[in-house]
Scaffold this motif. Structure first.
Motif, PDB file in Angstrom:
ATOM      1  N   LYS A  62      11.362  -0.932  33.546  1.00  0.00           N
ATOM      2  CA  LYS A  62      10.033  -1.316  33.982  1.00  0.00           C
ATOM      3  C   LYS A  62       9.325   0.008  34.759  1.00  0.00           C
ATOM      4  N   GLY A  63      10.173   1.315  34.991  1.00  0.00           N
ATOM      5  CA  GLY A  63       9.665   2.298  35.456  1.00  0.00           C
ATOM      6  C   GLY A  63       9.437   1.990  37.084  1.00  0.00           C
ATOM      7  N   LEU A  64      10.172   1.293  37.617  1.00  0.00           N
ATOM      8  CA  LEU A  64      10.203   1.104  39.011  1.00  0.00           C
ATOM      9  C   LEU A  64      11.240   1.853  39.740  1.00  0.00           C
ATOM     10  N   ARG A  65      10.948   2.014  41.175  1.00  0.00           N
ATOM     11  CA  ARG A  65      12.050   2.566  41.915  1.00  0.00           C
ATOM     12  C   ARG A  65      12.142   2.103  43.076  1.00  0.00           C
ATOM     13  N   LEU A  66      13.278   1.263  43.422  1.00  0.00           N
ATOM     14  CA  LEU A  66      13.404   0.438  44.484  1.00  0.00           C
ATOM     15  C   LEU A  66      14.495   1.578  45.542  1.00  0.00           C
ATOM     16  N   VAL A  67      13.795   1.821  46.781  1.00  0.00           N
ATOM     17  CA  VAL A  67      14.254   2.811  47.699  1.00  0.00           C
ATOM     18  C   VAL A  67      14.363   2.230  49.096  1.00  0.00           C
ATOM     19  N   ALA A  68      15.591   2.748  49.558  1.00  0.00           N
ATOM     20  CA  ALA A  68      15.906   2.263  50.818  1.00  0.00           C
ATOM     21  C   ALA A  68      15.503   3.308  51.855  1.00  0.00           C
ATOM     22  N   VAL A  69      14.949   3.059  52.861  1.00  0.00           N
ATOM     23  CA  VAL A  69      14.262   3.989  53.850  1.00  0.00           C
ATOM     24  C   VAL A  69      14.859   3.631  55.403  1.00  0.00           C
ATOM     25  N   LYS A  70      14.825   4.647  56.049  1.00  0.00           N
ATOM     26  CA  LYS A  70      15.274   4.860  57.528  1.00  0.00           C
ATOM     27  C   LYS A  70      14.216   5.467  58.270  1.00  0.00           C
ATOM     28  N   VAL A  71      13.527   4.811  59.151  1.00  0.00           N
ATOM     29  CA  VAL A  71      12.170   5.168  59.781  1.00  0.00           C
ATOM     30  C   VAL A  71      12.647   5.520  61.145  1.00  0.00           C
ATOM     31  N   LYS A  72      12.426   6.678  61.941  1.00  0.00           N
ATOM     32  CA  LYS A  72      12.413   6.760  63.170  1.00  0.00           C
ATOM     33  C   LYS A  72      11.244   7.231  63.862  1.00  0.00           C
ATOM     34  N   ASN A  73      10.601   6.509  64.794  1.00  0.00           N
ATOM     35  CA  ASN A  73       9.327   6.735  65.440  1.00  0.00           C
ATOM     36  C   ASN A  73      10.002   7.536  66.884  1.00  0.00           C
ATOM     37  N   ASN A  74       9.626   8.631  66.749  1.00  0.00           N
ATOM     38  CA  ASN A  74      10.162   9.696  68.125  1.00  0.00           C
ATOM     39  C   ASN A  74       8.686   9.836  68.894  1.00  0.00           C
ATOM     40  N   THR A  75       7.807   9.286  68.594  1.00  0.00           N
ATOM     41  CA  THR A  75       6.326   9.531  69.308  1.00  0.00           C
ATOM     42  C   THR A  75       6.395   8.852  70.477  1.00  0.00           C
ATOM     43  N   GLU A  76       4.925   8.906  71.266  1.00  0.00           N
ATOM     44  CA  GLU A  76       4.909   8.327  72.323  1.00  0.00           C
ATOM     45  C   GLU A  76       4.259   6.927  72.030  1.00  0.00           C
ATOM     46  N   LYS A  77       3.981   6.451  71.002  1.00  0.00           N
ATOM     47  CA  LYS A  77       3.444   5.227  70.689  1.00  0.00           C
ATOM     48  C   LYS A  77       4.005   4.486  69.576  1.00  0.00           C
ATOM     49  N   ASP A  78       3.506   3.060  69.446  1.00  0.00           N
ATOM     50  CA  ASP A  78       3.935   2.347  68.391  1.00  0.00           C
ATOM     51  C   ASP A  78       3.161   2.511  67.086  1.00  0.00           C
ATOM     52  N   LEU A  79       3.802   2.517  65.841  1.00  0.00           N
ATOM     53  CA  LEU A  79       3.149   2.861  64.818  1.00  0.00           C
ATOM     54  C   LEU A  79       3.353   1.922  63.833  1.00  0.00           C
ATOM     55  N   VAL A  80       2.524   1.696  62.861  1.00  0.00           N
ATOM     56  CA  VAL A  80       2.566   0.704  61.961  1.00  0.00           C
ATOM     57  C   VAL A  80       2.959   1.191  60.710  1.00  0.00           C
ATOM     58  N   PHE A  81       4.031   0.710  59.932  1.00  0.00           N
ATOM     59  CA  PHE A  81       4.245   1.374  58.567  1.00  0.00           C
ATOM     60  C   PHE A  81       3.282   0.820  57.522  1.00  0.00           C
ATOM     61  N   GLY A  82       2.633   1.827  56.826  1.00  0.00           N
ATOM     62  CA  GLY A  82       1.563   1.529  55.877  1.00  0.00           C
ATOM     63  C   GLY A  82       0.338   1.536  56.305  1.00  0.00           C
ATOM     64  N   LYS A  83       0.130   1.830  57.904  1.00  0.00           N
ATOM     65  CA  LYS A  83      -1.204   2.087  58.274  1.00  0.00           C
ATOM     66  C   LYS A  83      -1.121   3.519  58.826  1.00  0.00           C
ATOM     67  N   ASP A  84      -0.051   3.638  59.899  1.00  0.00           N
ATOM     68  CA  ASP A  84      -0.263   4.973  60.669  1.00  0.00           C
ATOM     69  C   ASP A  84       0.834   5.680  59.960  1.00  0.00           C
ATOM     70  N   ILE A  85       1.821   5.220  59.270  1.00  0.00           N
ATOM     71  CA  ILE A  85       2.981   5.822  58.869  1.00  0.00           C
ATOM     72  C   ILE A  85       2.759   5.585  57.100  1.00  0.00           C
ATOM     73  N   LYS A  86       2.524   6.541  56.581  1.00  0.00           N
ATOM     74  CA  LYS A  86       2.368   6.561  54.844  1.00  0.00           C
ATOM     75  C   LYS A  86       3.258   7.325  54.204  1.00  0.00           C
ATOM     76  N   LEU A  87       3.513   7.300  52.829  1.00  0.00           N
ATOM     77  CA  LEU A  87       4.251   7.995  52.247  1.00  0.00           C
ATOM     78  C   LEU A  87       3.635   8.688  50.938  1.00  0.00           C
ATOM     79  N   ASN A  88       3.988  10.056  50.799  1.00  0.00           N
ATOM     80  CA  ASN A  88       3.593  10.644  49.680  1.00  0.00           C
ATOM     81  C   ASN A  88       4.608  11.273  48.719  1.00  0.00           C
ATOM     82  N   PHE A  89       4.316  11.475  47.526  1.00  0.00           N
ATOM     83  CA  PHE A  89       5.149  12.185  46.454  1.00  0.00           C
ATOM     84  C   PHE A  89       4.956  13.710  46.818  1.00  0.00           C
TER      85      PHE A  89
END
Length: 206
Positions: A62-89
Motif C-alpha cells: 500500500k506504500g505506507l509506513r507505520l513508525v514508532a515515535v518517542k517525543v520529549k518536550n524539553n521546552t518551558e511550555k506544553d505543546l500539541v503534537f500535530g499543531k505545535d510539533i510537526k514532522l518533515n521529510f
C-alpha cells in the motif's frame, strides 16, 4: 508418485503458507530507538520496520509506513503534537499523518478471505489393496476434506480477527496526533504516512 498426489501435496503447501498471521505487539515504549533529532527543545526519536508477516506485506504493497515515535518536550511550555510539533521529510516537505481508522482499514487482514480453505472440503482419502488377481481395487474412502477445509477456514478466521483486534487496540492506545505533551514530558506513539522508502524524519516546532 502419481501426478495427482504431487499436485495435491503442492496445493497443501501453498494453502498452509497462506495462513493468517498473529499480531506481534509493537510496544513503542519498549523499543530501542536509534534515529533521532532535536529542534528548539523538542527531541524526536523514531523507528521503522515494525510490522510482521501479512501486516508488513500490506504496508509495503500500500506504500505506507507505520513508525514508532518517542517525543520529549524539553521546552518551558506544553505543546500539541500535530499543531505545535510537526514532522518533515529530510527534503523539507511536510509529513502528513494518516488517521488511525484509515491505517487500520489499509493494513488489516481479511478474515473472510480464509473461506477459500473450504475448497479443500471435497478431498477424500482412498484406501486401496491388491486382490487375488493382482488388480488394485479401492476398499474405502474417508472424507478428510470435511474436517480439514472447515477447520482451516474457521481457525484462520479466528486468528485473523484476533490479530486485527490487537492491531487496532495498539493503534488507538498509541495515537499521538493532537496529544498535549506537557513540558518535561516524554510520550510514545505510532504514526502512519504515505511513503515508498524509509527516509529520515525531522521534527519541526512552531
Amino acid at each position: 508418485m502419481k501426478l495427482t498426489t504431487i499436485i495435491f501435496l503442492l496445493s497443501i503447501v501453498i494453502l498452509l503458507n497462506s495462513c493468517a498471521s498473529v499480531y506481534k505487539p509493537i510496544q513503542p515504549a519498549s523499543l530501542n530507538y536509534i534515529s533521532n533529532n532535536t529542534l528548539h527543545g523538542v527531541t524526536l526519536e523514531y523507528k521503522y520496520d515494525l510490522l510482521n508477516k501479512k501486516y508488513a506485506k500490506k504496508e509495503t504493497k500500500k506504500g505506507l509506513r507505520l513508525v514508532a515515535v518517542k517525543v520529549k518536550n524539553n521546552t518551558e511550555k506544553d505543546l500539541v503534537f500535530g499543531k505545535d510539533i510537526k514532522l518533515n521529510f529530510e527534503s523539507g516537505n511536510e509529513l502528513y499523518l494518516l488517521e488511525n481508522e484509515r491505517t487500520f482499514k489499509s493494513l488489516k487482514q481479511s478474515p473472510a478471505s480464509y473461506l477459500f480453505y473450504l475448497l479443500l472440503s471435497p478431498i477424500q482419502l482412498f484406501t486401496k489393496k491388491t486382490n487375488s488377481n493382482g488388480m488394485t481395487e479401492q476398499t474405502s474412502s474417508t472424507p478428510i476434506g470435511l474436517i480439514i477445509g472447515p477447520g482451516l477456514a474457521l481457525g484462520n478466521m479466528i486468528v485473523a480477527s484476533n490479530a486485527n483486534k490487537k492491531f487496532k487496540t495498539e493503534l488507538n492506545d498509541y495515537s499521538i496526533n493532537g496529544k498535549i505533551i506537557k513540558k518535561g514530558e516524554t510520550v510514545f506513539g505510532l504514526i502512519t504516512f504515505q511513503s515508498d522508502n524509509y527516509g529520515a524524519i525531522k521534527v519541526r516546532v512552531e
